[in-house]
Motif scaffolding. Structure first.
Motif, PDB file in Angstrom:
ATOM      1  N   THR A   1      18.065 -11.034  25.707  1.00 25.83           N
ATOM      2  CA  THR A   1      19.248 -11.717  25.180  1.00 25.83           C
ATOM      3  C   THR A   1      20.023 -10.810  24.239  1.00 25.83           C
ATOM      4  N   SER A   2      19.308  -9.971  23.487  1.00 25.06           N
ATOM      5  CA  SER A   2      19.955  -9.012  22.603  1.00 25.06           C
ATOM      6  C   SER A   2      20.824  -8.042  23.400  1.00 25.06           C
TER       7      SER A   2
ATOM      8  N   TYR B   1      21.682 -17.043  28.137  1.00 23.10           N
ATOM      9  CA  TYR B   1      23.130 -16.843  28.086  1.00 23.10           C
ATOM     10  C   TYR B   1      23.791 -17.709  27.018  1.00 23.10           C
TER      11      TYR B   1
ATOM     12  N   THR C   1      21.387  -5.599  31.201  1.00 27.70           N
ATOM     13  CA  THR C   1      21.587  -7.039  31.382  1.00 27.70           C
ATOM     14  C   THR C   1      21.445  -7.423  32.852  1.00 27.70           C
TER      15      THR C   1
ATOM     16  N   MET D   1      24.037  -9.619  24.309  1.00 27.49           N
ATOM     17  CA  MET D   1      24.935  -9.666  23.158  1.00 27.49           C
ATOM     18  C   MET D   1      25.487  -8.268  22.843  1.00 27.49           C
TER      19      MET D   1
ATOM     20  N   GLY E   1      23.087 -16.172  23.639  1.00 30.43           N
ATOM     21  CA  GLY E   1      23.848 -14.937  23.517  1.00 30.43           C
ATOM     22  C   GLY E   1      25.323 -15.202  23.280  1.00 30.43           C
TER      23      GLY E   1
END
Length: 274
Positions: free
Chosen positions: A198-199, A77, A66, A202, A80
């Motif tokens: 983005t994964s 963000y 990240t 998360m 996410g």
């Protein structure tokens, strides 16, 4: 020798996990289960400790990648955060489901899950993302070439889907990215590179929640974790750098081939153990 094997396992998991947005658990969990059969040194590994240890590693993989993707400005963000509203509780539910799983059913279920994800990616080019019009959240991503790509999602649907993803994360220790990346690409129209970044954001949040639960249950093998973490941290940064240089279709093709090999291997190991 054992510590070197764990270091390079972490390195491979971090690299591939960050590169494809998987989190790396899809490498670590099968590897630990395989080592438990291969060597007496790992005889104390169970599905629960493999998952718990993997999720702890996912915190470091998620944080490392990240931070790298933040520099590339490819993390959404807000999206996410919305996904985490569902994935956080889902991860806790998955931890609860995991506690009574035996080895063979665990491997078979995990393998089937991975093969299904690879099939979804196989037909990805034959499917179009759902229409953006009318969605509650609509976003625009600007590529390095200056092209604008619009994507979006309805928060309620995204939270429900994320809950299911979080459940698989807590159940299988995979970080959830192996399912969330295809969902973001196919259902919400995310560009692949943005979906991966983005994964991983998360994955960081979900792994933190679910790993705390596994630590409380005593499902973390700390010696293995300490050997895996350095490689995972380095690999996550390397994966993020490689991701930036790959074309979107190449990224998805590598992910698809990798997943189906892992899935079939897990199912074979599970059926062999019955």
């Amino acid at each position: 020798m054992v510590w070197a094997v764990l270091f390079f396992t972490g390195l491979a998991a971090g690299t591939l996990g960050s590169l494809m947005g998987l989190g790396g658990g899809i490498i670590i969990v099968p590897a630990l289960m395989f080592f438990s059969v291969l060597s007496p040194f790992f005889a104390d590994i169970t599905p629960q400790t493999a998952v718990g240890t993997s999720l702890l590693i996912m915190i470091f993989t998620g944080l490392s990648s990240t931070l790298a993707y933040m520099k590339q400005k490819t993390v959404d963000y807000m999206a996410g955060g919305i996904f985490f509203i569902g994935s956080g509780p889902g991860a806790l539910f998955g931890v609860w489901l995991n506690k009574d799983l035996d080895v063979a059913p665990f491997l078979i279920l995990f393998g089937m899950f991975v093969v299904i994800v690879s099939f979804i990616l196989l037909i990805r080019n034959k499917l179009n993302p759902l229409p953006i019009k009318g969605r509650g959240v609509r976003r625009t991503y600007h590529t390095e070439t200056g092209m604008e790509i619009e994507y979006g999602f309805t928060p309620f649907i995204a939270i429900v889907i994320s809950f299911c993803v979080g459940m698989f994360s807590g159940l299988f220790g995979i970080g959830g990215g192996s399912l969330m990346v295809p969902v973001m690409i196919l259902l919400f129209g995310f560009p692949p590179h943005l979906a991966v970044a983005t994964s991983m954001f998360m994955v960081l949040l979900s792994a933190f929640v679910s790993s705390i639960s596994h630590i409380a249950l005593g499902n973390v093998e700390w010696l293995y974790a300490f050997a895996l973490i350095p490689g995972a941290w380095i690999g996550a940064k390397a994966g993020a750098a490689i991701n930036r240089r790959l074309e979107s279709n190449t990224l998805v093709t590598v992910l698809r081939i990798f997943l189906i090999i892992i899935g079939l291997r897990l199912m074979w190991q599970g059926f062999a153990g019955i």
